[in-house]
Motif scaffolding. Structure first.
Motif, mmCIF file in Angstrom:
data_model
loop_
_atom_site.group_PDB
_atom_site.id
_atom_site.type_symbol
_atom_site.label_atom_id
_atom_site.label_comp_id
_atom_site.label_asym_id
_atom_site.label_seq_id
_atom_site.Cartn_x
_atom_site.Cartn_y
_atom_site.Cartn_z
ATOM 1 N N ILE A 144 -2.252 -4.711 -13.573
ATOM 2 C CA ILE A 144 -2.764 -4.146 -12.549
ATOM 3 C C ILE A 144 -3.611 -3.990 -11.925
ATOM 4 N N ASN A 145 -4.216 -4.598 -10.717
ATOM 5 C CA ASN A 145 -5.262 -3.545 -10.799
ATOM 6 C C ASN A 145 -5.233 -3.454 -8.648
ATOM 7 N N VAL A 146 -4.818 -2.397 -8.975
ATOM 8 C CA VAL A 146 -4.737 -1.715 -6.699
ATOM 9 C C VAL A 146 -6.024 -0.865 -6.789
ATOM 10 N N GLU A 147 -5.920 -0.480 -5.659
ATOM 11 C CA GLU A 147 -5.931 0.723 -4.372
ATOM 12 C C GLU A 147 -5.612 1.522 -3.810
ATOM 13 N N GLN A 148 -5.930 2.640 -3.555
ATOM 14 C CA GLN A 148 -5.359 2.867 -2.583
ATOM 15 C C GLN A 148 -4.347 2.888 -1.868
ATOM 16 N N VAL A 149 -3.128 3.094 -2.748
ATOM 17 C CA VAL A 149 -2.162 2.668 -3.337
ATOM 18 C C VAL A 149 -1.227 4.399 -2.571
ATOM 19 N N LEU A 150 -0.183 4.229 -2.450
ATOM 20 C CA LEU A 150 0.599 5.440 -1.861
ATOM 21 C C LEU A 150 1.999 5.490 -2.697
ATOM 22 N N PHE A 151 1.839 7.208 -3.622
ATOM 23 C CA PHE A 151 3.041 6.852 -4.140
ATOM 24 C C PHE A 151 3.568 7.977 -4.370
ATOM 25 N N CYS A 177 -6.051 6.105 -5.229
ATOM 26 C CA CYS A 177 -4.687 6.045 -4.906
ATOM 27 C C CYS A 177 -4.120 7.453 -4.955
ATOM 28 N N LEU A 178 -3.006 7.776 -4.291
ATOM 29 C CA LEU A 178 -2.460 9.041 -4.061
ATOM 30 C C LEU A 178 -1.368 9.273 -4.702
ATOM 31 N N LYS A 190 0.826 -1.626 0.093
ATOM 32 C CA LYS A 190 -0.020 -0.096 0.224
ATOM 33 C C LYS A 190 0.997 1.134 -0.296
ATOM 34 N N ASP A 191 2.314 1.270 -0.039
ATOM 35 C CA ASP A 191 2.595 2.182 0.348
ATOM 36 C C ASP A 191 4.540 2.059 -1.454
ATOM 37 N N LEU A 192 4.371 2.828 -2.029
ATOM 38 C CA LEU A 192 5.433 2.008 -3.094
ATOM 39 C C LEU A 192 6.014 3.253 -3.242
ATOM 40 N N SER A 193 6.140 4.252 -2.102
ATOM 41 C CA SER A 193 6.922 5.340 -2.451
ATOM 42 C C SER A 193 8.403 5.420 -2.268
ATOM 43 N N ASN A 194 8.937 7.115 -3.198
ATOM 44 C CA ASN A 194 10.154 6.611 -2.765
ATOM 45 C C ASN A 194 11.204 5.148 -4.303
#
Length: 218
Positions: free
Chosen positions: A103-110, A128-129, A88-92
């Motif tokens: 792909i199918n994702v939701e509510q993930v932080l980038f 997503c954000l 749920k967090d793919l930051s940095n």
């Protein structure tokens, strides 16, 4: 930093900051990593011979289909797309040129994520954000970003034909040279956006806020 289809021979990285690099389809021979940790990077299709690793741990890297890197000490490694999309967090992270079609994702932080040249065709990123994300030259044809907030990001040269941007918040974005045919802006909120046709926005968006923008610094 991007290494793509490169040959790197008899090279020493000493006290180097190897953060958010992308090394794709490279040949390494007698490469030395000396006190040069590798973090938040993408390493794919690398063939390494006689690598020397000294106090250089690998942490939180996307690590696909590599050979000859047995001496690498890997922690929090991502070895397949399933592991990647479960987060749920793919930051940095440097995810440049990664193929994530369908792909199918939701509510993930980038946040501060590099998706330059990535293939995201027909993918779903609902609610997503995205903050300070680089989508330059990415393939976003048919992508569903509905309900997402995208802020302080760049889409220079990206392809977004047939994309779904309904119910999105689009703030401080640069779509210069982007291809955006038949994009759905239904009830999208746009503020300080560069490179999107104003008439198309007015037709498709019920809440167009602004179309005058200052340059976005990266």
């Amino acid at each position: 930093m991007l290494f793509r289809n490169d040959k790197i021979h008899r090279t020493s990285f000493t006290k180097s900051k190897l953060n958010k690099i992308a090394m794709i389809n490279c040949n390494l021979e007698e490469v030395v990593l000396n006190n040069s940790p590798v973090r938040n990077s993408r390493i794919r299709g690398v063939d390494s011979v006689a690598m020397v690793v000294i106090n250089s741990p690998f942490t939180r890297n996307i690590f696909f289909n590599n050979k000859g890197m047995d001496k690498v000490v890997n922690s929090r490694v991502i070895t397949n797309v399933g592991e990647l999309t479960a987060s749920k967090d793919l930051s940095n992270l440097n995810m440049a040129y990664l193929n994530l079609s369908g792909i199918n994702v939701e509510q993930v932080l980038f946040k501060d994520t590099i998706l330059r040249g990535a293939v995201l065709k027909d993918s779903i990123f609902r609610s997503c954000l995205f903050l300070e994300t680089d989508f330059s030259e990415a393939n976003l044809v048919g992508v569903d970003l509905s309900g997402s907030e995208i802020k302080d990001s760049i889409f220079i040269g990206a392809k977004l034909d047939n994309a779904n941007l309904s119910l999105t918040k689009l703030i401080n974005l640069d779509f210069t040279r982007a291809s955006m045919n038949n994009v759905n802006y239904r009830k999208a909120q746009l503020s300080n956006v560069v490179g999107v046709d104003k008439k198309a926005n007015a037709k498709n968006s019920g809440e167009l806020k602004s179309q005058k923008a200052a340059p976005i610094s990266r």
